[in-house]
Write a protein that holds these residues in place. Sequence first.
Motif, PDB file in Angstrom:
ATOM      1  N   ARG A  99       0.822  -1.205   0.000  1.00 28.60           N
ATOM      2  CA  ARG A  99       0.000   0.000   0.000  1.00 28.60           C
ATOM      3  C   ARG A  99       0.862   1.264   0.000  1.00 28.60           C
ATOM      4  O   ARG A  99       0.560   2.239  -0.697  1.00 28.60           O
ATOM      5  N   ASP A 100       1.946   1.230   0.764  1.00 31.58           N
ATOM      6  CA  ASP A 100       2.865   2.374   0.768  1.00 31.58           C
ATOM      7  C   ASP A 100       3.511   2.566  -0.606  1.00 31.58           C
ATOM      8  O   ASP A 100       3.705   3.695  -1.070  1.00 31.58           O
ATOM      9  N   VAL A 103       1.089   4.262  -2.853  1.00 28.75           N
ATOM     10  CA  VAL A 103       0.991   5.687  -2.501  1.00 28.75           C
ATOM     11  C   VAL A 103       2.124   6.479  -3.154  1.00 28.75           C
ATOM     12  O   VAL A 103       1.910   7.549  -3.738  1.00 28.75           O
ATOM     13  N   TRP A 189      -5.387   5.465   7.514  1.00 28.50           N
ATOM     14  CA  TRP A 189      -5.654   6.425   6.439  1.00 28.50           C
ATOM     15  C   TRP A 189      -4.739   7.638   6.560  1.00 28.50           C
ATOM     16  O   TRP A 189      -4.165   8.109   5.572  1.00 28.50           O
ATOM     17  N   LEU A 192      -1.132   6.689   5.584  1.00 26.16           N
ATOM     18  CA  LEU A 192      -0.936   6.434   4.154  1.00 26.16           C
ATOM     19  C   LEU A 192      -1.001   7.704   3.307  1.00 26.16           C
ATOM     20  O   LEU A 192      -0.435   7.732   2.215  1.00 26.16           O
ATOM     21  N   SER A 193      -1.679   8.735   3.789  1.00 23.77           N
ATOM     22  CA  SER A 193      -1.980   9.853   2.897  1.00 23.77           C
ATOM     23  C   SER A 193      -1.313  11.174   3.239  1.00 23.77           C
ATOM     24  O   SER A 193      -1.106  12.000   2.337  1.00 23.77           O
ATOM     25  N   ARG A 222       6.359   4.111   4.482  1.00 20.03           N
ATOM     26  CA  ARG A 222       6.733   5.004   3.377  1.00 20.03           C
ATOM     27  C   ARG A 222       8.154   5.517   3.546  1.00 20.03           C
ATOM     28  O   ARG A 222       8.905   5.646   2.573  1.00 20.03           O
ATOM     29  N   SER A 326      -5.840  11.455  -0.898  1.00 20.49           N
ATOM     30  CA  SER A 326      -6.722  11.221   0.246  1.00 20.49           C
ATOM     31  C   SER A 326      -7.900  10.339  -0.148  1.00 20.49           C
ATOM     32  O   SER A 326      -8.298   9.441   0.605  1.00 20.49           O
ATOM     33  N   THR A 329      -6.500   6.641  -0.951  1.00 20.27           N
ATOM     34  CA  THR A 329      -6.124   5.893   0.247  1.00 20.27           C
ATOM     35  C   THR A 329      -7.325   5.616   1.151  1.00 20.27           C
ATOM     36  O   THR A 329      -7.318   4.655   1.929  1.00 20.27           O
ATOM     37  N   LEU A 332      -8.301   2.387   0.161  1.00 13.98           N
ATOM     38  CA  LEU A 332      -7.289   1.364   0.409  1.00 13.98           C
ATOM     39  C   LEU A 332      -7.344   0.831   1.841  1.00 13.98           C
ATOM     40  O   LEU A 332      -6.856  -0.262   2.122  1.00 13.98           O
TER      41      LEU A 332
END
Length: 333
Positions: A99-100, A103, A189, A192-193, A222, A326, A329, A332
């Motif tokens: 997921r990172d 992003v 969230w 991630l964002s 990240r 935003s 994610t 996600l």
Amino acid sequence: MLTSRLNAYRPLVLGIGFTAVLAMAGFGIARFPYINKIGPLAVAILLAVFYRHFFGYPENLRHGIQFSAKKLLRLAIILFGLRLNIDVILQEGMPLLFRDFLVICFSIGLMILLARVFKADDSLSVLLGIGTGVCGASAIAAVSPILKAKEEDTALSAGIISIVGTLFAVGYTVIRPLLPFNAEAYGMWVGLSLHEVAHVALAGAPAGEDGLGMALLGKLGRVFLLVPLSLLLIWFMQKKGKQEEGNQITFPWFLVGFILMSVFGSYVEGRFFTIPNDVMKGISSLTSFLLTMAMVGLGLSVSLKDVRQKALKPMLLLIVTSLLLSVVTYWLV
């Protein structure tokens, strides 16, 4: 003999001291209500830019200012490695890192695409894309030497992302009660964002310890990917340098220091011996201060005459990219 040596080091010492004074002023001003949401780094950059605009560049202090902008910047990035706990990230496994990874790809790719469509400044857009995808001003500072970015572009992008990221962090805390998320999902969230670790901490704190912990975990993944991203950029720049004669890229050895400090903090400290919490907090504060001094040195290279024409489009594109990130994610989590 001694006097001549002292005179030789005078511009170096005074220049470093000058960046330290502006950095301290940034930390002091950032304590005021409302301004404290922006953070000392952005405040210090703005102070440096305004100083340059009204008083000009202090040429007699250039040696020390350049030392802060380059040497202290690399030292701050090395120390920043202590904040990365590799073991915690690896325990979460591939789902988090995947997921990172998405992003980072989304942020950089979208910024580059929008920059080409709207004819925005390429250098600023790439730096802002990397800062958005990874960890804000720290990532920008880490990749700037690799990309051979101008000092002005580094300072501008760091200042822009600090301010925009703060606005988004405050916005997250405002809309949190309206979201159908539990504390942990909201924290993920956020992690991630949002742009910088400080922004993640600001927006994640209202979700309690569980929410904040999940937010920082998502963010650290990240930060972890900064290393492979940097290696990829080195390969790209070396390939580009071979095509452009005389444009070879030197390996940024400070990244090795960053990795070693990460390994030390993850696997050595706490297992073989323990560093007191007060000392670790002191190192963290020193890291932030050194990074702020470095950004002051870079900020002094910024000419306000060029800012409006050069930075307005990338800043607007950063806002668009951050909004879309935003949204993406959100789904996600």
